[in-house]
Design an enzyme around this catalytic site. Structure first.
Site, PDB file in Angstrom:
ATOM      1  N   PRO A 136      48.005  36.232  27.274  1.00 54.48           N
ATOM      2  CA  PRO A 136      46.838  36.424  26.394  1.00 54.48           C
ATOM      3  C   PRO A 136      45.683  37.255  26.951  1.00 54.48           C
ATOM      4  CG  PRO A 136      46.805  34.232  27.321  1.00 54.48           C
ATOM      5  CD  PRO A 136      48.085  34.868  27.782  1.00 54.48           C
ATOM      6  N   CYS A 137      45.894  38.556  27.046  1.00 55.22           N
ATOM      7  CA  CYS A 137      44.840  39.454  27.513  1.00 55.22           C
ATOM      8  C   CYS A 137      43.687  39.537  26.513  1.00 55.22           C
ATOM      9  CB  CYS A 137      45.409  40.836  27.805  1.00 55.22           C
ATOM     10  SG  CYS A 137      46.364  41.554  26.465  1.00 55.22           S
TER      11      CYS A 137
END
Length: 178
Positions: A136-137
């Protein structure tokens, strides 16, 4: 991006646009929107094999469907992050520790990695994440909590945060509607 060998791929639709999933013999190694920055080139994709029956790709597609339905559970399937440098891989693994609905700044992430002066390098590594959404950037924000940088586009980043219930996702209209 380091060259990727022959991979198995699966195309899937999402509320934010078409996605290509890719898996190596080791695990899921790619999740890209069609127009995403730093994604694989057409030449890199040439040897890849479409494989709708690949178990890792099927699992990722099911996981994404649950995600779009508001069930932001951490990805528990096998990951192959070997396309990155050791530093990039450490950043990508750190992203996995940011819970849904929460965020960290690039600086916080750099300090967590014991590299407090490497904020820009951390930002570059976040931007090159090959497995967006599941690594989850989108949960990384600017120092003041502002929406900054996302290889898939800021509107998608905002929509992903909104879906996870993050307050910044609620500030302005986004692509993902309820």
């Amino acid at each position: 991006m380091k060259p990727l060998s022959t991979l198995h791929t699966l195309r899937t639709d999402s509320p934010l646009g078409p996605i290509t999933l890719a898996a190596s013999a080791t695990g899921l190694c790619g999740l890209w929107f069609d127009d995403q920055k730093h994604g694989p080139t057409e030449d890199q994709r040439q040897p890849w094999r479409p494989d709708k029956d690949h178990p890792v790709l099927q699992s990722a597609a099911v996981h994404l469907q649950a995600f779009w339905a508001g069930q932001a559970l951490p990805w528990s399937g096998p990951l192959d992050l070997s396309v990155g440098t050791a530093f990039q891989q450490s950043v990508w693994r750190a992203l996995l520790r940011i819970p849904a609905g929460e965020s960290q700044s690039y600086g916080e992430l750099a300090r967590q990695l014991d590299k407090p002066l490497a904020v820009r390098a951390v930002g570059a590594a976040v931007g090159r994440n090959p497995v967006s959404i599941l690594v989850p950037c989108h949960r990384v924000l600017g120092a003041g909590g502002q929406l900054t940088g996302y290889a898939g586009g800021l509107l998608r980043k905002q929509a992903l945060l909104k879906l996870e219930g993050h307050p910044i996702g609620q500030l302005t209209p986004a692509l993902f509607s309820e």
